[in-house]
Design a protein around this motif. Structure first.
Motif, PDB file in Angstrom:
ATOM      1  N   HIS A   3       6.931  -9.681   0.976  1.00 39.48           N
ATOM      2  CA  HIS A   3       5.479  -9.842   0.947  1.00 39.48           C
ATOM      3  C   HIS A   3       5.122 -11.312   0.725  1.00 39.48           C
ATOM      4  N   ALA A   6       5.780 -13.542   3.790  1.00 39.42           N
ATOM      5  CA  ALA A   6       4.792 -13.405   4.870  1.00 39.42           C
ATOM      6  C   ALA A   6       3.592 -14.321   4.666  1.00 39.42           C
ATOM      7  N   GLU A   7       3.391 -14.783   3.457  1.00 41.81           N
ATOM      8  CA  GLU A   7       2.244 -15.644   3.159  1.00 41.81           C
ATOM      9  C   GLU A   7       2.528 -17.127   3.391  1.00 41.81           C
ATOM     10  N   ALA A  33      11.811  -0.909   6.367  1.00 44.01           N
ATOM     11  CA  ALA A  33      10.392  -0.698   6.041  1.00 44.01           C
ATOM     12  C   ALA A  33       9.774  -1.984   5.496  1.00 44.01           C
ATOM     13  N   GLN A  34      10.520  -2.708   4.670  1.00 43.43           N
ATOM     14  CA  GLN A  34      10.002  -3.977   4.149  1.00 43.43           C
ATOM     15  C   GLN A  34       9.866  -5.008   5.259  1.00 43.43           C
ATOM     16  N   ALA A  36       9.291  -4.325   8.393  1.00 43.18           N
ATOM     17  CA  ALA A  36       8.133  -3.909   9.186  1.00 43.18           C
ATOM     18  C   ALA A  36       6.837  -4.345   8.507  1.00 43.18           C
ATOM     19  N   ALA A  37       6.787  -4.239   7.192  1.00 41.88           N
ATOM     20  CA  ALA A  37       5.596  -4.685   6.455  1.00 41.88           C
ATOM     21  C   ALA A  37       5.426  -6.198   6.584  1.00 41.88           C
ATOM     22  N   TYR A  38       6.535  -6.936   6.554  1.00 38.98           N
ATOM     23  CA  TYR A  38       6.487  -8.391   6.742  1.00 38.98           C
ATOM     24  C   TYR A  38       5.903  -8.714   8.126  1.00 38.98           C
ATOM     25  N   ASP A  40       4.059  -6.822  10.014  1.00 31.06           N
ATOM     26  CA  ASP A  40       2.652  -6.423  10.039  1.00 31.06           C
ATOM     27  C   ASP A  40       1.767  -7.488   9.392  1.00 31.06           C
ATOM     28  N   ARG A  41       2.177  -8.008   8.249  1.00 32.61           N
ATOM     29  CA  ARG A  41       1.393  -9.049   7.572  1.00 32.61           C
ATOM     30  C   ARG A  41       1.305 -10.308   8.433  1.00 32.61           C
ATOM     31  N   ARG A  42       2.426 -10.687   9.037  1.00 31.03           N
ATOM     32  CA  ARG A  42       2.415 -11.881   9.890  1.00 31.03           C
ATOM     33  C   ARG A  42       1.537 -11.651  11.128  1.00 31.03           C
ATOM     34  N   ASN A  44      -1.100  -9.935  11.325  1.00 38.72           N
ATOM     35  CA  ASN A  44      -2.489 -10.043  10.893  1.00 38.72           C
ATOM     36  C   ASN A  44      -2.950 -11.489  10.756  1.00 38.72           C
TER      37      ASN A  44
END
Length: 122
Positions: A3, A6-7, A33-34, A36-38, A40-42, A44
């Motif tokens: 997380h 990704a920032e 899953a982590q 994929a969340a990374y 997804d954040r990128r 966005n």
């Protein structure tokens, strides 16, 4: 952890962060899953994330799908096995069943001369 990666917004550090995500998945496939969340954040973050995401996502797709796509399979599956890499890679011309495979799971499926000369990283 992913997380926070990704920032990262500085381009050189963002590329390194994406490489770390790829290395994480290499060592911890259960972390998909982590990852994929990374991704997804990128995503966005808009078009600026393309340069970071394209190599990571292409590499993840190739790594995950390579064993299935390079397997000989039944005669009925061969055309689709050849077509899927081209379609899922978004038109990457170098993406063929032989170019997909660099890992140990693929070593018996692709003759050594057909495998790319890489270190196993995309």
């Amino acid at each position: 952890m992913l997380h926070a990666l990704a920032e990262v917004s500085i381009p050189a550090l963002a590329r390194r962060a994406a490489a770390l995500v790829g290395e994480y998945i290499d060592h911890r496939p259960d972390g998909a899953a982590q990852a994929a969340a990374y991704v997804d954040r990128r995503l966005n973050q808009g078009p600026a994330a393309r340069a970071v995401l394209f190599p990571l996502v292409t590499g993840l797709l190739r790594g995950a799908l390579a064993p299935a796509l390079v397997a000989s399979g039944s005669p009925a599956s061969r055309l689709l096995r050849a077509e899927l890499p081209r379609r899922t890679a978004g038109g990457v011309r170098a993406c063929t069943p032989a170019s997909l495979c660099t890992g140990p799971a693929c070593s018996s499926s692709v003759p050594p001369r057909a495998r790319p000369a890489t270190t196993g990283r995309w």
